[in-house]
Scaffold this active site. Structure first.
Site, PDB file in Angstrom:
ATOM      1  N   GLN A   1     -16.077  79.879   5.535  1.00 49.45           N
ATOM      2  CA  GLN A   1     -15.086  80.897   6.187  1.00 49.45           C
ATOM      3  C   GLN A   1     -15.809  81.363   7.456  1.00 49.45           C
ATOM      4  OE1 GLN A   1     -14.395  84.512   4.241  1.00 49.45           O
ATOM      5  NE2 GLN A   1     -12.366  84.030   4.043  1.00 49.45           N
ATOM      6  N   GLY A   2     -14.995  81.215   8.537  1.00 49.65           N
ATOM      7  CA  GLY A   2     -15.476  81.681   9.769  1.00 49.65           C
ATOM      8  C   GLY A   2     -14.243  82.821  10.245  1.00 49.65           C
TER       9      GLY A   2
ATOM     10  N   SER B   1     -15.182  86.769  10.088  1.00 52.69           N
ATOM     11  CA  SER B   1     -15.822  87.997  10.575  1.00 52.69           C
ATOM     12  C   SER B   1     -16.656  87.661  11.871  1.00 52.69           C
ATOM     13  CB  SER B   1     -16.856  88.447   9.455  1.00 52.69           C
ATOM     14  OG  SER B   1     -16.257  88.735   8.311  1.00 52.69           O
TER      15      SER B   1
ATOM     16  N   SER C   1     -20.664  82.542   4.820  1.00 48.23           N
ATOM     17  CA  SER C   1     -21.306  81.996   3.632  1.00 48.23           C
ATOM     18  C   SER C   1     -21.341  80.416   3.758  1.00 48.23           C
ATOM     19  CB  SER C   1     -20.786  82.324   2.281  1.00 48.23           C
ATOM     20  OG  SER C   1     -20.607  83.792   2.522  1.00 48.23           O
TER      21      SER C   1
ATOM     22  N   GLU D   1      -8.361  85.679  -2.281  1.00 54.59           N
ATOM     23  CA  GLU D   1      -9.548  85.951  -2.462  1.00 54.59           C
ATOM     24  C   GLU D   1      -9.658  86.991  -3.360  1.00 54.59           C
ATOM     25  OE1 GLU D   1     -11.470  87.223   1.192  1.00 54.59           O
ATOM     26  OE2 GLU D   1     -13.386  86.514   0.486  1.00 54.59           O
TER      27      GLU D   1
HETATM   28  C1  FAD Z   1     -22.059  88.635   0.665  1.00 52.67           C
HETATM   29  C2  FAD Z   1     -21.068  88.767   1.586  1.00 52.67           C
HETATM   30  C3  FAD Z   1     -20.645  87.119   2.019  1.00 52.67           C
HETATM   31  C4  FAD Z   1     -19.472  87.153   3.169  1.00 52.67           C
HETATM   32  N1  FAD Z   1     -19.126  86.126   3.350  1.00 52.67           N
HETATM   33  C5  FAD Z   1     -18.183  85.941   4.431  1.00 52.67           C
HETATM   34  C6  FAD Z   1     -17.792  84.780   4.949  1.00 52.67           C
HETATM   35  O1  FAD Z   1     -18.003  83.682   4.361  1.00 52.67           O
HETATM   36  N2  FAD Z   1     -17.018  84.673   5.720  1.00 52.67           N
HETATM   37  C7  FAD Z   1     -16.607  85.780   6.713  1.00 52.67           C
HETATM   38  O2  FAD Z   1     -15.908  85.521   7.702  1.00 52.67           O
HETATM   39  N3  FAD Z   1     -17.138  86.933   6.227  1.00 52.67           N
HETATM   40  C8  FAD Z   1     -18.041  86.915   5.339  1.00 52.67           C
HETATM   41  N4  FAD Z   1     -18.562  88.404   5.042  1.00 52.67           N
HETATM   42  C9  FAD Z   1     -18.108  89.513   5.915  1.00 52.67           C
HETATM   43  C10 FAD Z   1     -17.255  90.413   5.193  1.00 52.67           C
HETATM   44  O3  FAD Z   1     -16.164  90.125   5.192  1.00 52.67           O
HETATM   45  C11 FAD Z   1     -17.407  91.795   6.031  1.00 52.67           C
HETATM   46  O4  FAD Z   1     -18.856  92.210   5.882  1.00 52.67           O
HETATM   47  C12 FAD Z   1     -16.576  92.817   5.597  1.00 52.67           C
HETATM   48  O5  FAD Z   1     -15.258  92.611   6.124  1.00 52.67           O
HETATM   49  C13 FAD Z   1     -16.934  94.366   6.435  1.00 52.67           C
HETATM   50  O6  FAD Z   1     -17.118  93.870   7.813  1.00 52.67           O
HETATM   51  P1  FAD Z   1     -18.255  94.538   8.539  1.00 52.67           P
HETATM   52  O7  FAD Z   1     -19.531  94.111   7.853  1.00 52.67           O
HETATM   53  O8  FAD Z   1     -18.130  94.293  10.014  1.00 52.67           O
HETATM   54  O9  FAD Z   1     -18.397  96.109   8.283  1.00 52.67           O
HETATM   55  P2  FAD Z   1     -17.584  96.959   9.228  1.00 52.67           P
HETATM   56  O10 FAD Z   1     -16.315  96.669   9.493  1.00 52.67           O
HETATM   57  O11 FAD Z   1     -18.281  97.488  10.490  1.00 52.67           O
HETATM   58  O12 FAD Z   1     -17.495  98.320   8.551  1.00 52.67           O
HETATM   59  C14 FAD Z   1     -18.679  99.332   8.388  1.00 52.67           C
HETATM   60  C15 FAD Z   1     -18.254 100.502   7.374  1.00 52.67           C
HETATM   61  O13 FAD Z   1     -17.200 101.331   8.006  1.00 52.67           O
HETATM   62  C16 FAD Z   1     -16.291 101.440   6.934  1.00 52.67           C
HETATM   63  N5  FAD Z   1     -14.890 101.181   7.738  1.00 52.67           N
HETATM   64  C17 FAD Z   1     -14.655 100.140   8.956  1.00 52.67           C
HETATM   65  N6  FAD Z   1     -13.420 100.562   9.076  1.00 52.67           N
HETATM   66  C18 FAD Z   1     -12.768 101.387   8.523  1.00 52.67           C
HETATM   67  C19 FAD Z   1     -11.411 101.953   8.294  1.00 52.67           C
HETATM   68  N7  FAD Z   1     -10.259 101.545   8.873  1.00 52.67           N
HETATM   69  N8  FAD Z   1     -11.312 103.222   7.480  1.00 52.67           N
HETATM   70  C20 FAD Z   1     -12.430 103.467   6.738  1.00 52.67           C
HETATM   71  N9  FAD Z   1     -13.457 102.926   6.492  1.00 52.67           N
HETATM   72  C21 FAD Z   1     -13.699 101.822   7.555  1.00 52.67           C
HETATM   73  C22 FAD Z   1     -16.342 100.346   6.207  1.00 52.67           C
HETATM   74  O14 FAD Z   1     -15.894 100.410   5.107  1.00 52.67           O
HETATM   75  C23 FAD Z   1     -17.821 100.149   6.126  1.00 52.67           C
HETATM   76  O15 FAD Z   1     -18.439 101.131   5.211  1.00 52.67           O
HETATM   77  C24 FAD Z   1     -19.321  88.263   3.952  1.00 52.67           C
HETATM   78  C25 FAD Z   1     -19.822  89.662   3.526  1.00 52.67           C
HETATM   79  C26 FAD Z   1     -20.711  89.740   2.443  1.00 52.67           C
HETATM   80  C27 FAD Z   1     -21.338  91.083   2.095  1.00 52.67           C
END
Ligand code: FAD
Length: 377
Positions: free
Chosen positions: A121-122, A124, A156, A239
């Site tokens: 899944q591409g 993020s 992932s 999901e």
């Molecule tokens: C084990 C794992 C597997 C994953 N696999 C995939 C994958 O296969 N493909 C893929 O595309 N992605 C994948 N992800 C990514 C995942 O979808 C993102 O990590 C997630 O959506 C959060 O985005 P971020 O890490 O950029 O954090 P950010 O969005 O930067 O968030 C940082 C913090 O700010 C808070 N925050 C952000 N915006 C708001 C808001 N509007 N209101 C309140 N709080 C807020 C968040 O809750 C968090 O605490 C994976 C993540 C994990 C941990």
């Protein structure tokens, strides 16, 4: 809402149990968690066995109730989970089934069901996680192709994937939710670089993916151009819908194991620990009922899970962390030993309140879409 099973559903359960009893002893040993090529082979092999036995399409080809029974029974029997097939079976497959053309369904679904292809899944990007619609990976039209440049993160299983469900920006001038398209990208296309990322738990289960002028045929777009956000919402509802059913069953088993271990090592005498185990037991029973409720709702609305998945995901991810923190209490100093059961699970449980939408984002969804509170700015 109807939480009872019909005679046909109970019959499905009985036949599945019987099949699992016969087939599980013949499975090869599980590869080590870090052996990704080995895990790919193992997970695809299991999917092939399911396919041959008529269970290959249970994740999106059957009713939500049969899916629930399938996930419950396979977990109880100790069968493998979807593993590297997670995206193919639980994200991309259901999305293509719901949104793809006849030709796209015929092209991509059978290899997923037969256990021949792994998807990743591409979605993020470094600056587009919670705010996924801010994604910047750009796709330009050039004849019959899109030319894609940008980068993805936390992808992932990217290292062992054949295909990627990819979100790209096809109209940079449109409002951010309206300029996105959903593409199926073959992972062996020139211009793709995969750089594995190591997690806190030591495994390299996801990667950064760099895209440098990667050509993806326009025919690989699912849904209309610039309508990718709507298509993505279909993916994400799957999901957050039934994807964690097997895990709830597994957590309930871990609770029993924890109680046994506590009795063995003397921690059972601690009334605070006993109370925590009791509360967790109630929590996971409630989560199981919530799962059944969500499934029943999905059944009533034509099979697509609704926002109840967000309530479940929110509560479950915290309960899972609580469970493994309690496991650490049961283990005492052994909780620092990575070879002990539950210790790696405790580390990986930290990711549950982030992956598939953070808890803060789930709170917002529940507030706005279920409770009807005013939208935040
Ligand atoms: C084990 C794992 C597997 C994953 N696999 C995939 C994958 O296969 N493909 C893929 O595309 N992605 C994948 N992800 C990514 C995942 O979808 C993102 O990590 C997630 O959506 C959060 O985005 P971020 O890490 O950029 O954090 P950010 O969005 O930067 O968030 C940082 C913090 O700010 C808070 N925050 C952000 N915006 C708001 C808001 N509007 N209101 C309140 N709080 C807020 C968040 O809750 C968090 O605490 C994976 C993540 C994990 C941990």
């Amino acid at each position: 809402m109807d939480l009872t099973y019909t005679p046909e559903e109970e019959d499905f359960r009985a036949r599945l149990r019987e099949w699992l009893r016969g087939v599980l002893p013949s499975l090869p040993p599980k590869p080590s968690p870090d052996d990704w090529p080995g895990r790919r082979t193992y997970d695809l092999g299991w999917q092939r066995m399911l396919y041959d036995a008529g269970y290959g399409d249970v994740h999106w080809g059957s009713s939500p109730t049969l899916r629930l029974i399938f996930l419950e029974e396979t977990e109880k029997a100790g069968a493998p989970y979807v593993g590297a097939n997670f995206v193919g079976l639980l994200h991309a497959g259901p999305t293509i089934a719901a949104e793809g053309t006849e030709e796209q369904r015929a092209r991509w679904l059978p290899p997923i069901l037969r256990g021949e292809q792994v998807w990743c899944q591409g979605f993020s990007e470094p600056d587009a996680g919670s705010d996924l619609a801010a994604l910047r990976t750009r796709a330009w039209r050039d004849g019959d192709d899109y030319v894609v440049s940008g980068s993805k993160i936390w992808t992932s299983h990217a290292e062992v994937a054949d295909w990627c469900e990819l979100l790209v920006r096809t109209d940079p001038d449109a409002p951010k939710h309206r300029g996105i398209s959903w593409l199926a990208m073959p992972m062996d296309t020139p211009g793709i670089t995969v750089r594995p990322l190591r997690t806190l738990a030591g495994s390299a289960e996801f990667a950064e993916v760099f895209l440098d002028e990667v050509r993806v045929p326009v025919a690989n777009r699912v849904g209309d151009e610039n309508d990718g956000w709507r298509v993505t919402m279909v993916t994400l509802s799957f999901e957050r819908g039934t994807a964690f059913v097997g895990e709830v069953v597994a957590c309930r088993r871990v609770l029993v194991e924890l109680a046994r271990e506590a009795r063995k090592n003397g921690r059972w005498d601690d009334p605070v620990l006993r109370r925590r185990l009791g509360r967790l037991n109630a929590e996971f029973r409630a989560l199981w009922r919530l799962t059944q409720w969500n499934v029943s709702e999905a059944e009533a609305s034509g099979g697509v899970p609704g926002v109840g998945g967000s309530v479940f995901k929110l509560r479950y991810s915290h309960a899972r962390q609580d469970l493994y923190d309690t496991a650490a209490d049961v283990l005492g100093p052994d909780a620092l030993d990575l070879d002990r059961p539950w210790v790696l699970d405790r580390l990986s449980s930290l990711s549950y309140t982030i992956a598939a939408g953070t808890s803060q984002i789930q709170h917002t969804i529940v507030a706005e879409r279920i409770l009807g509170l005013p939208r935040g700015r």
